[in-house]
Design a protein around this motif. Sequence first.
Motif, PDB file in Angstrom:
ATOM      1  N   PHE A   1     -25.133-119.193  38.924  1.00  0.00           N
ATOM      2  CA  PHE A   1     -25.230-119.130  37.475  1.00  0.00           C
ATOM      3  C   PHE A   1     -25.895-120.396  36.980  1.00  0.00           C
ATOM      4  O   PHE A   1     -25.698-121.465  37.539  1.00  0.00           O
ATOM      5  N   GLU A   2     -26.672-120.282  35.936  1.00  0.00           N
ATOM      6  CA  GLU A   2     -27.319-121.443  35.352  1.00  0.00           C
ATOM      7  C   GLU A   2     -27.232-121.365  33.833  1.00  0.00           C
ATOM      8  O   GLU A   2     -27.086-120.276  33.263  1.00  0.00           O
ATOM      9  N   ILE A   3     -27.317-122.518  33.212  1.00  0.00           N
ATOM     10  CA  ILE A   3     -27.243-122.596  31.755  1.00  0.00           C
ATOM     11  C   ILE A   3     -28.385-121.778  31.142  1.00  0.00           C
ATOM     12  O   ILE A   3     -29.514-121.831  31.597  1.00  0.00           O
ATOM     13  N   GLY A   4     -28.065-121.006  30.123  1.00  0.00           N
ATOM     14  CA  GLY A   4     -29.062-120.190  29.445  1.00  0.00           C
ATOM     15  C   GLY A   4     -29.219-118.801  30.035  1.00  0.00           C
ATOM     16  O   GLY A   4     -29.843-117.939  29.425  1.00  0.00           O
ATOM     17  N   LEU A   5     -28.650-118.568  31.227  1.00  0.00           N
ATOM     18  CA  LEU A   5     -28.743-117.255  31.863  1.00  0.00           C
ATOM     19  C   LEU A   5     -28.120-116.204  30.962  1.00  0.00           C
ATOM     20  O   LEU A   5     -27.049-116.409  30.392  1.00  0.00           O
ATOM     21  N   ARG A   6     -28.789-115.079  30.831  1.00  0.00           N
ATOM     22  CA  ARG A   6     -28.224-113.935  30.104  1.00  0.00           C
ATOM     23  C   ARG A   6     -27.907-112.880  31.136  1.00  0.00           C
ATOM     24  O   ARG A   6     -28.753-112.512  31.943  1.00  0.00           O
ATOM     25  N   THR A   7     -26.682-112.413  31.113  1.00  0.00           N
ATOM     26  CA  THR A   7     -26.243-111.411  32.071  1.00  0.00           C
ATOM     27  C   THR A   7     -25.320-110.440  31.368  1.00  0.00           C
ATOM     28  O   THR A   7     -24.948-110.651  30.219  1.00  0.00           O
ATOM     29  N   SER A   8     -24.929-109.396  32.059  1.00  0.00           N
ATOM     30  CA  SER A   8     -23.971-108.433  31.506  1.00  0.00           C
ATOM     31  C   SER A   8     -22.662-108.554  32.271  1.00  0.00           C
ATOM     32  O   SER A   8     -22.660-108.636  33.498  1.00  0.00           O
ATOM     33  N   LEU A   9     -21.571-108.570  31.518  1.00  0.00           N
ATOM     34  CA  LEU A   9     -20.232-108.605  32.093  1.00  0.00           C
ATOM     35  C   LEU A   9     -19.492-107.367  31.630  1.00  0.00           C
ATOM     36  O   LEU A   9     -19.761-106.825  30.566  1.00  0.00           O
ATOM     37  N   ARG A  10     -18.546-106.939  32.440  1.00  0.00           N
ATOM     38  CA  ARG A  10     -17.661-105.844  32.043  1.00  0.00           C
ATOM     39  C   ARG A  10     -16.230-106.360  32.073  1.00  0.00           C
ATOM     40  O   ARG A  10     -15.860-107.138  32.938  1.00  0.00           O
ATOM     41  N   SER A  11     -15.438-105.875  31.137  1.00  0.00           N
ATOM     42  CA  SER A  11     -14.032-106.200  31.113  1.00  0.00           C
ATOM     43  C   SER A  11     -13.291-105.192  31.967  1.00  0.00           C
ATOM     44  O   SER A  11     -13.461-103.997  31.812  1.00  0.00           O
ATOM     45  N   GLN A  12     -12.501-105.718  32.875  1.00  0.00           N
ATOM     46  CA  GLN A  12     -11.728-104.860  33.776  1.00  0.00           C
ATOM     47  C   GLN A  12     -10.259-105.192  33.584  1.00  0.00           C
ATOM     48  O   GLN A  12      -9.883-106.351  33.689  1.00  0.00           O
ATOM     49  N   SER A  13      -9.433-104.203  33.308  1.00  0.00           N
ATOM     50  CA  SER A  13      -8.018-104.472  33.047  1.00  0.00           C
ATOM     51  C   SER A  13      -7.325-104.941  34.302  1.00  0.00           C
ATOM     52  O   SER A  13      -7.781-104.722  35.412  1.00  0.00           O
ATOM     53  N   ALA A  14      -6.183-105.613  34.104  1.00  0.00           N
ATOM     54  CA  ALA A  14      -5.424-106.153  35.223  1.00  0.00           C
ATOM     55  C   ALA A  14      -4.694-105.077  36.007  1.00  0.00           C
ATOM     56  O   ALA A  14      -4.290-105.286  37.130  1.00  0.00           O
ATOM     57  N   THR A  15      -4.508-103.893  35.423  1.00  0.00           N
ATOM     58  CA  THR A  15      -3.746-102.857  36.118  1.00  0.00           C
ATOM     59  C   THR A  15      -4.622-101.948  36.928  1.00  0.00           C
ATOM     60  O   THR A  15      -5.787-101.833  36.735  1.00  0.00           O
TER      61      THR A  15
ATOM     62  N   PHE B   1     -23.825-111.490  27.793  1.00  0.00           N
ATOM     63  CA  PHE B   1     -23.235-112.822  27.808  1.00  0.00           C
ATOM     64  C   PHE B   1     -24.309-113.865  28.098  1.00  0.00           C
ATOM     65  O   PHE B   1     -25.112-113.688  29.005  1.00  0.00           O
ATOM     66  N   ARG B   2     -24.338-114.938  27.311  1.00  0.00           N
ATOM     67  CA  ARG B   2     -25.255-116.049  27.550  1.00  0.00           C
ATOM     68  C   ARG B   2     -24.443-117.243  28.054  1.00  0.00           C
ATOM     69  O   ARG B   2     -23.538-117.720  27.378  1.00  0.00           O
ATOM     70  N   VAL B   3     -24.755-117.715  29.264  1.00  0.00           N
ATOM     71  CA  VAL B   3     -24.034-118.825  29.889  1.00  0.00           C
ATOM     72  C   VAL B   3     -24.417-120.133  29.205  1.00  0.00           C
ATOM     73  O   VAL B   3     -25.592-120.460  29.094  1.00  0.00           O
ATOM     74  N   GLU B   4     -23.404-120.875  28.743  1.00  0.00           N
ATOM     75  CA  GLU B   4     -23.629-122.197  28.160  1.00  0.00           C
ATOM     76  C   GLU B   4     -23.134-123.302  29.071  1.00  0.00           C
ATOM     77  O   GLU B   4     -23.599-124.433  28.992  1.00  0.00           O
TER      78      GLU B   4
END
Length: 125
Positions: free
Chosen positions: A111-125, A73-76
Amino acid sequence: MGDRIIVLNKGYVRQFATPKEVYDDPADTFVATFLGSPPMNLIGNGEVIVGFRPEHFRLAEEIKDSAKVAFKFRVENAEYLGAEFILSGCLVGGRADGKKVIARLLLGHTFEIGLRTSLRSQSAT
């Protein structure tokens, strides 16, 4: 107060269910983006559309379960709201490259603009 709600669009019923069911399991893409702020992220890939809520994202290093889907993910834009951050940006690489998404993350990181990081999707259940 009622225990069920009806979501209408142009006079047509799109979903009739409990508020939790409408939020967690929307009937279609209209309902998915109608309820919730920020709205559900929708990523199309051919004939398949994948939807996930901004609050289902976590920083990848916080989730040890490798079965969860990881995204680069790239933060805009980073909006500080006191108890959380709302991050908007683009997914980087893979089939979803360039797709705009929104993530809602709790405090504890910067977090800052342009930062590249990794995110994971976690379900609500």
